[in-house]
Design a protein around this motif. Structure first.
Motif, PDB file in Angstrom:
ATOM      1  N   GLU A  49       0.841  -1.188   0.000  1.00 39.70           N
ATOM      2  CA  GLU A  49       0.000   0.000   0.000  1.00 39.70           C
ATOM      3  C   GLU A  49       0.877   1.239   0.000  1.00 39.70           C
ATOM      4  O   GLU A  49       1.984   1.238   0.534  1.00 39.70           O
ATOM      5  CB  GLU A  49      -0.919   0.011   1.226  1.00 39.70           C
ATOM      6  CG  GLU A  49      -2.069  -0.969   1.095  1.00 39.70           C
ATOM      7  CD  GLU A  49      -3.006  -0.948   2.295  1.00 39.70           C
ATOM      8  OE1 GLU A  49      -4.180  -1.259   2.104  1.00 39.70           O
ATOM      9  OE2 GLU A  49      -2.548  -0.642   3.411  1.00 39.70           O
ATOM     10  N   LEU A  50       0.332   2.315  -0.580  1.00 36.34           N
ATOM     11  CA  LEU A  50       1.023   3.593  -0.636  1.00 36.34           C
ATOM     12  C   LEU A  50       0.701   4.374   0.633  1.00 36.34           C
ATOM     13  O   LEU A  50      -0.458   4.456   1.040  1.00 36.34           O
ATOM     14  CB  LEU A  50       0.503   4.334  -1.864  1.00 36.34           C
ATOM     15  CG  LEU A  50       1.250   5.534  -2.382  1.00 36.34           C
ATOM     16  CD1 LEU A  50       2.606   5.114  -2.932  1.00 36.34           C
ATOM     17  CD2 LEU A  50       0.404   6.181  -3.479  1.00 36.34           C
ATOM     18  N   VAL A  51       1.724   4.968   1.256  1.00 36.12           N
ATOM     19  CA  VAL A  51       1.534   5.852   2.416  1.00 36.12           C
ATOM     20  C   VAL A  51       2.054   7.220   2.029  1.00 36.12           C
ATOM     21  O   VAL A  51       3.170   7.341   1.501  1.00 36.12           O
ATOM     22  CB  VAL A  51       2.283   5.310   3.647  1.00 36.12           C
ATOM     23  CG1 VAL A  51       2.043   6.208   4.847  1.00 36.12           C
ATOM     24  CG2 VAL A  51       1.847   3.885   3.953  1.00 36.12           C
ATOM     25  N   ILE A  52       1.252   8.265   2.245  1.00 39.21           N
ATOM     26  CA  ILE A  52       1.570   9.565   1.659  1.00 39.21           C
ATOM     27  C   ILE A  52       1.135  10.670   2.620  1.00 39.21           C
ATOM     28  O   ILE A  52       0.057  10.601   3.208  1.00 39.21           O
ATOM     29  CB  ILE A  52       0.914   9.662   0.258  1.00 39.21           C
ATOM     30  CG1 ILE A  52       1.224  10.964  -0.445  1.00 39.21           C
ATOM     31  CG2 ILE A  52      -0.563   9.406   0.302  1.00 39.21           C
ATOM     32  CD1 ILE A  52       0.932  10.898  -1.939  1.00 39.21           C
ATOM     33  N   ALA A  53       2.014  11.663   2.795  1.00 38.53           N
ATOM     34  CA  ALA A  53       1.747  12.760   3.729  1.00 38.53           C
ATOM     35  C   ALA A  53       2.294  14.054   3.152  1.00 38.53           C
ATOM     36  O   ALA A  53       3.217  14.035   2.334  1.00 38.53           O
ATOM     37  CB  ALA A  53       2.408  12.482   5.082  1.00 38.53           C
ATOM     38  N   LEU A 102       5.841   9.416   7.994  1.00 33.88           N
ATOM     39  CA  LEU A 102       5.894   8.033   7.505  1.00 33.88           C
ATOM     40  C   LEU A 102       6.386   7.092   8.599  1.00 33.88           C
ATOM     41  O   LEU A 102       5.899   5.961   8.737  1.00 33.88           O
ATOM     42  CB  LEU A 102       6.792   7.919   6.276  1.00 33.88           C
ATOM     43  CG  LEU A 102       6.324   8.608   4.998  1.00 33.88           C
ATOM     44  CD1 LEU A 102       7.060   8.025   3.792  1.00 33.88           C
ATOM     45  CD2 LEU A 102       4.830   8.474   4.796  1.00 33.88           C
ATOM     46  N   LEU A 142       6.260  10.124  -0.150  1.00 31.33           N
ATOM     47  CA  LEU A 142       5.615   8.870  -0.502  1.00 31.33           C
ATOM     48  C   LEU A 142       6.398   7.699   0.075  1.00 31.33           C
ATOM     49  O   LEU A 142       7.625   7.674   0.012  1.00 31.33           O
ATOM     50  CB  LEU A 142       5.542   8.693  -2.019  1.00 31.33           C
ATOM     51  CG  LEU A 142       4.562   9.567  -2.780  1.00 31.33           C
ATOM     52  CD1 LEU A 142       5.213  10.896  -3.138  1.00 31.33           C
ATOM     53  CD2 LEU A 142       4.088   8.871  -4.038  1.00 31.33           C
TER      54      LEU A 142
END
Lengths: 312, 312
Positions: free
Chosen positions: B40-44, B75, B137
């Motif tokens: 899964e992509l984690v993005i902030a 992240l 990302l």
């Protein structure tokens, strides 16, 4: 890193309703997103500053929509399908709640129109003008993203829609040209990202970008990416009725903010565009990476601002 | 949407060397990235403004590194592995080339340290202070992202590293407290995102976040996300030698910018942390979502700024 006293309430009231499933209600440190399996991620970021990219007293809903749409236009230029965005918003202390309400309402309207959702971001104060930044996410089939590189000698140069309206709209908002029905100002304030056209151009366009800096300057980008020249025929430019009434051809050639697609098409694929809202305005040829513009009389047009002489 | 006359040269000189494979040399409208299959992509995204989040005359390399590291900390809090970032940079006209060189050098150093690359972004002018926005990302195993929700009564509250150094460092830079060896100022200017610890906390932490707003305020976020209370024992706070010398316990409890990890651990998993650089500072219990702090004497501590009374 919040520093606005009422930040949490502000986010809950205005931005949480915009949040998509991966945004975790904007309550975590980051968003978690599962892109569609087997697709590549396409991602772009643009900033907008009051007094530079929009007028400080522009309606806040239009500011939100322009911020979103200029980024969506970058995805259109790659032939990608958007699905979400992150945004940072820096505003002066004391910015009224109504400004946020209007800004969020504009985003909400466009989220519905384009089928996307807010995934995360940040809200801070600034001692300066409103400063906005947006990162948009989309996806595309592996290897299928349209690129600026790829034009070859003999390819035709096409542009979508009409060109020059946005630059004339800015002049109209400054009272410098007539715009009785507001059509031109509307084009400046509300870009139309050509997402459907971008997706359709897979397998047709050899190179593609969106027109943000101005037709001639952006054609120069395609030339430099491909290492070749191009010639634009000013007589072929698709001008709106409103732009024809104003009659500033040079502004239409060099003004920015149109957010139309500009792309190269090999001759054998031009027939596929017969029913598309696009216009053939020139062609690519061997030679230095330079844009030449031939005026309505067929003679080379010297352009004062943003013209071909900048790209020799 | 470029509006800086020398933007293209500036990007080529300073930012293109930072670009990763998906960035297409920063020459296209967007980046194209293939996240690792099955993750899964984690993005902030976080913004930083001169005069608000950093001091205008801070060394530009440290500004770049702080911008990147505050985002990487988000992240870390999710237990994610970073791989890239997009960035928008709005600077006053006339910003010297040396500022960009220093800013990019700081980013370059941290890209190497954290194994990430620049994917895209935008550079614009602003009539106001330097305004920066960064979107980071990363990726994580499906369903494994650490969340703020999940603490249960009986879980222990842990924090990593030492707490309060960054807030004391800001006071030191303002000349309000002593910092002879510069250790505290360094903690303010250069966050240490706890990425390795965040990944290690999979299967151990029941809830997690990073400490950016201050220990007590951020513990309140975990309480509200879980609908329960917590008690912090001030005597257990991990303080650096430099912080002990200054002796401002309340600042350490409420000051921000530490970027340590704050997390809940079920009792049966605490043994797994025996060799980790973390400290048990309290526990969660049933009751209203409120943070109580017991002072070194065991009596409740009233906190003037950011304290528990704000969370009743």
């Amino acid at each position: 890193m919040s520093d606005l006293p009422a930040e949490f309430a502000l986010i809950a009231r205005h931005f949480r309703p915009l949040a998509g499933p991966g945004a975790l209600d904007l309550g975590d440190d980051a968003a978690v997103v599962a892109p569609p399996p087997g697709r590549e991620l396409v991602i772009a970021a643009d900033a907008m500053v009051a007094g530079v990219h929009f007028l400080p007293d522009d309606p806040p809903d239009l500011i939100g929509r322009k911020l979103l749409r200029t980024n969506l236009s970058d995805l259109a230029a790659m032939g990608a399908e958007p699905f979400g965005y992150l945004m940072t918003v820096s505003v002066p202390r004391g910015t009224p709640d109504g400004w946020f309400a209007g800004f969020a309402a504009g985003l909400d309207a466009d989220q519905r129109e384009f089928g996307i959702a807010l995934l995360g971001g940040d809200t801070t104060s600034t001692p300066g003008p409103v400063s906005l930044s947006l990162t948009v996410l989309g996806h595309v089939a592996p290897g299928a993203a349209l690129r600026r590189v790829g034009a070859q000698p003999g390819h035709a140069l096409y542009v979508s829609g009409t060109i020059g309206d946005a630059a004339l709209g800015l002049l109209a908002l400054r009272g410098e040209v007539a715009d009785a029905d507001g059509v031109l100002a509307d084009r400046y304030r509300l870009p139309r990202p050509r997402l459907a056209l971008g997706r359709r151009l897979h397998g047709i366009a050899a190179a593609c970008m969106d027109v943000s800096d101005g037709l001639v300057q952006d054609a120069g980008h395609l030339c430099r990416a491909g290492g070749l020249g191009c010639t634009i025929l000013a007589a072929e430019l698709p001008l709106s009725a409103a732009a024809r009434r104003v009659g500033r051809l040079e502004t239409c050639l060099t003004g920015g903010d149109d957010y139309e697609l500009l792309f190269a098409v090999p001759p054998e694929r031009e027939a596929a565009l017969a029913d598309a809202p696009v216009t053939r305005i020139g062609h690519f040829h061997a030679g230095p990476a330079r844009v030449a513009v031939l005026g309505p009389d067929g003679a080379p047009m010297p352009l004062a601002g943003g013209g071909w002489s900048h790209f020799g």
